[in-house]
Design a protein around this motif. Structure first.
Motif, PDB file in Angstrom:
ATOM      1  N   TYR A  10       5.238  -0.891  11.686  1.00  0.00           N
ATOM      2  CA  TYR A  10       4.339  -1.390  10.650  1.00  0.00           C
ATOM      3  C   TYR A  10       4.614  -2.881  10.436  1.00  0.00           C
ATOM      4  O   TYR A  10       5.766  -3.307  10.401  1.00  0.00           O
ATOM      5  CB  TYR A  10       4.565  -0.638   9.336  1.00  0.00           C
ATOM      6  N   VAL A  13       1.100  -4.303   4.773  1.00  0.00           N
ATOM      7  CA  VAL A  13       0.925  -3.282   3.748  1.00  0.00           C
ATOM      8  C   VAL A  13      -0.332  -3.614   2.961  1.00  0.00           C
ATOM      9  O   VAL A  13      -0.606  -4.777   2.669  1.00  0.00           O
ATOM     10  CB  VAL A  13       2.174  -3.198   2.831  1.00  0.00           C
ATOM     11  N   TRP A  20      -0.326   2.076  -2.187  1.00  0.00           N
ATOM     12  CA  TRP A  20      -0.002   1.264  -1.026  1.00  0.00           C
ATOM     13  C   TRP A  20      -0.197   2.066   0.257  1.00  0.00           C
ATOM     14  O   TRP A  20       0.036   3.267   0.288  1.00  0.00           O
ATOM     15  CB  TRP A  20       1.452   0.790  -1.097  1.00  0.00           C
ATOM     16  N   LEU A  22       0.853   1.546   4.470  1.00  0.00           N
ATOM     17  CA  LEU A  22       1.427   0.769   5.562  1.00  0.00           C
ATOM     18  C   LEU A  22       0.428   0.658   6.703  1.00  0.00           C
ATOM     19  O   LEU A  22      -0.290   1.613   7.008  1.00  0.00           O
ATOM     20  CB  LEU A  22       2.720   1.411   6.053  1.00  0.00           C
ATOM     21  N   LYS A  23       0.382  -0.500   7.348  1.00  0.00           N
ATOM     22  CA  LYS A  23      -0.616  -0.761   8.382  1.00  0.00           C
ATOM     23  C   LYS A  23       0.043  -1.218   9.687  1.00  0.00           C
ATOM     24  O   LYS A  23       1.065  -1.903   9.680  1.00  0.00           O
ATOM     25  CB  LYS A  23      -1.575  -1.858   7.914  1.00  0.00           C
TER      26      LYS A  23
END
Length: 295
Positions: A10, A13, A20, A22-23
């Motif tokens: 990740y 965010v 939230w 995570l990306k």
């Protein structure tokens, strides 16, 4: 799944107002996916988001495209990575970073701009001033002994606005340098930091280098970023939990010693919301501050 049980790292965010997420922000590089650590982020007025890993990531359809400025021949071995971003659209973007490196994208081609300095460029802000865009860039020497403020004009030429000869920079052991910049209306706001204090200063755009007003002296820590909605509604953040708000008349400080464990590197403001990001020194972990104005 060709990746098996491996989970890509990740590197971003996302906050949707409730929770939230995570990306994984990835790009293709030489035919392979790449999840590099991200060093910069910028949102355009139309909502499109641009990232930098030291190299530009521009939105393309439902993903991002990497522009490897060295592979493209835009930058060479004497240039540094670019991680601070400002622009008005995908056809007018500025990226600045280490070793005085500045790159501009006009929607068709990339161009390296000659900054005239070799120190790291740590902050950038711009404004559509009357007819022409005006961009100010802050640079700081490696040992924080001095700095510069550069102006990029509408023809992409660069001139030095303030350097160590400016009255606010000091001499000898003061080691005064600029850290943050924000443009709004006819004014540019710059933070300067010395050994013991920092200052928030207002300069007039297109004015003389000696025309300035000190709005606030901050003994708690250096101020690293400034953003706002208007001349009478902006925030500044920095070291030792520094969070300041200016209402056009006075500056309010939200936190004071001994709560000094967080350094906020960046801030952004939109309407009633303010978000600041930084690190906790004692951990060290990431820190995100979210504030909402009461109505």
């Amino acid at each position: 799944d060709s990746l098996g049980n491996w989970v890509p790292p990740y590197n971003a965010v996302y906050w949707d107002g409730q929770e939230w997420e995570l990306k994984h922000i990835y790009v293709e590089y030489r035919g392979q996916p790449n999840w590099a650590p991200l060093e910069g982020v910028f949102a355009l007025p139309d909502g499109q988001v641009i990232f930098s890993s030291g190299l530009p990531y521009l939105p393309e359809n439902d993903h991002w495209k990497l522009y490897h400025l060295w592979d493209m021949g835009v930058l060479d071995q004497n240039d540094g990575s670019v991680n601070r971003i400002w622009g008005t659209s995908l056809s007018n973007l500025y990226f600045v970073g280490r070793k005085g490196t500045i790159a501009h994208y006009d929607g068709r081609r990339w161009r390296r701009l000659e900054s005239g300095v070799e120190i790291d460029l740590v902050n950038i802000s711009g404004i559509q001033h009357r007819i022409d865009p005006i961009v100010w860039v802050v640079g700081v020497s490696p040992a924080y002994y001095y700095g510069v403020v550069l102006e990029i004009g509408p023809d992409l030429t660069i001139r030095t606005l303030f350097d160590e000869q400016h009255p606010l920079f000091g001499t000898g052991d003061d080691h005064t340098h600029p850290d943050a910049v924000w443009l709004e209306g006819d004014f540019g706001y710059i933070s300067y930091a010395g050994v013991n204090d920092s200052w928030l200063v207002r300069h007039r755009i297109h004015g003389y280098a000696s025309y300035y007003k000190i709005l606030h002296v901050e003994p708690q820590g250096a101020i690293w970023d400034i953003k706002g909605n208007a001349l009478n509604d902006w925030f500044a953040v920095g070291s030792r939990d520094v969070v300041l708000h200016y209402n056009g008349m006075s500056v309010k400080k939200y936190f004071s010693w001994p709560t000094w464990d967080i350094r906020y590197f960046s801030v952004d403001v939109k309407g009633d919301w303010v978000v600041a990001c930084g690190i906790v020194f004692s951990n060290p972990n990431a820190a995100i501050l979210i504030g909402k104005r009461k109505r």
